[in-house]
Design an enzyme around this catalytic site. Sequence first.
Site, PDB file in Angstrom:
ATOM      1  N   ASN A 162       0.839  -1.200   0.000  1.00  0.00           N
ATOM      2  CA  ASN A 162       0.000   0.000   0.000  1.00  0.00           C
ATOM      3  C   ASN A 162       0.891   1.274   0.000  1.00  0.00           C
ATOM      4  OD1 ASN A 162      -1.552   2.216   0.888  1.00  0.00           O
ATOM      5  ND2 ASN A 162      -3.056   0.819   1.805  1.00  0.00           N
ATOM      6  N   ASP A 208      -1.081  -4.709  11.359  1.00  0.00           N
ATOM      7  CA  ASP A 208      -2.395  -5.320  11.143  1.00  0.00           C
ATOM      8  C   ASP A 208      -3.401  -4.578  12.019  1.00  0.00           C
ATOM      9  OD1 ASP A 208      -3.790  -7.196   9.597  1.00  0.00           O
ATOM     10  OD2 ASP A 208      -4.034  -8.527  11.307  1.00  0.00           O
TER      11      ASP A 208
HETATM   12  P1  IMP Z   1      -5.401  -3.465   7.525  1.00  0.00           P
HETATM   13  O1  IMP Z   1      -4.762  -4.414   8.474  1.00  0.00           O
HETATM   14  O2  IMP Z   1      -4.857  -2.061   7.647  1.00  0.00           O
HETATM   15  O3  IMP Z   1      -5.387  -3.977   6.118  1.00  0.00           O
HETATM   16  O4  IMP Z   1      -6.932  -3.329   7.963  1.00  0.00           O
HETATM   17  C1  IMP Z   1      -7.834  -4.431   7.939  1.00  0.00           C
HETATM   18  C2  IMP Z   1      -9.263  -3.944   7.808  1.00  0.00           C
HETATM   19  O5  IMP Z   1      -9.628  -3.165   8.960  1.00  0.00           O
HETATM   20  C3  IMP Z   1      -9.524  -3.018   6.623  1.00  0.00           C
HETATM   21  O6  IMP Z   1      -9.826  -3.753   5.459  1.00  0.00           O
HETATM   22  C4  IMP Z   1     -10.729  -2.214   7.112  1.00  0.00           C
HETATM   23  O7  IMP Z   1     -11.915  -2.951   6.933  1.00  0.00           O
HETATM   24  C5  IMP Z   1     -10.470  -2.087   8.594  1.00  0.00           C
HETATM   25  N1  IMP Z   1      -9.747  -0.828   8.875  1.00  0.00           N
HETATM   26  C6  IMP Z   1      -8.418  -0.685   9.127  1.00  0.00           C
HETATM   27  N2  IMP Z   1      -8.107   0.586   9.384  1.00  0.00           N
HETATM   28  C7  IMP Z   1      -9.258   1.280   9.290  1.00  0.00           C
HETATM   29  C8  IMP Z   1      -9.570   2.670   9.450  1.00  0.00           C
HETATM   30  O8  IMP Z   1      -8.713   3.527   9.714  1.00  0.00           O
HETATM   31  N3  IMP Z   1     -10.872   3.003   9.277  1.00  0.00           N
HETATM   32  C9  IMP Z   1     -11.839   2.103   8.974  1.00  0.00           C
HETATM   33  N4  IMP Z   1     -11.592   0.805   8.805  1.00  0.00           N
HETATM   34  C10 IMP Z   1     -10.304   0.391   8.965  1.00  0.00           C
END
Ligand code: IMP
Length: 193
Positions: free
Chosen positions: A9, A68
């Site tokens: 990302n 995560d």
């Molecule tokens: P990741 O580990 O950053 O990929 O987050 C996993 C999932 O958590 C994402 O696909 C979102 O559904 C949710 N998520 C993570 N960060 C946020 C945020 O800042 N706002 C809203 N949803 C979030």
Amino acid sequence: MKIVFATHNANKLEEVRKLLPKEIQLLSLDDIGCSEDIPETGKTLEENAKIKADYVTQGYGLDCFSDDTGLLVDALQGAPGVYSARYAGEQKSAQGNMVKILSELNGNGNRNAYFKTVIHLNLQNHSYVFEGIVNGQITEEQHGSGGFGYDPIFKPEGFEQTFGELPMETKNSISHRARAVQKLVDFLKNQSS
Ligand code: IMP
């Protein structure tokens, strides 16, 4: 000091790069020639963050950190938690995920929830974990269209608007991710000075 952030990302990478002193060279997975999506098979946020950082450290012999994040809803016993991205199915629909939570909480007076980000760092044969949390409430319906994921249904403590309505700078100054990243950055600055 050279360190890998185990992510594809570009926005996340830039966000962290901006906070780091220039002696620290931050590399993405693409920069090291890793095009795979590292499987997130852990049962907790901590496990997933470790799996991704270890994948890089063990496979490429490089210092690495990985993050995560999940939304943990009290009345749902901490769900969706580690399954936040795919709560309503493998298509990872933010809309589907929000609709599912709102329907599960329908009529429930306990709207308490929090976002949690865990960062796992492998540095010179040692491991470190940093955590960032923001407490808040799940709203009765969606408000705003900013941000991503669950932002339109999450109202952070001390605010009357959801993350979907608040300016991005406000969210970025109080968010779970910002808090965890700041701890990591403070730690790395100390190591490199
Ligand atoms: P990741 O580990 O950053 O990929 O987050 C996993 C999932 O958590 C994402 O696909 C979102 O559904 C949710 N998520 C993570 N960060 C946020 C945020 O800042 N706002 C809203 N949803 C979030």
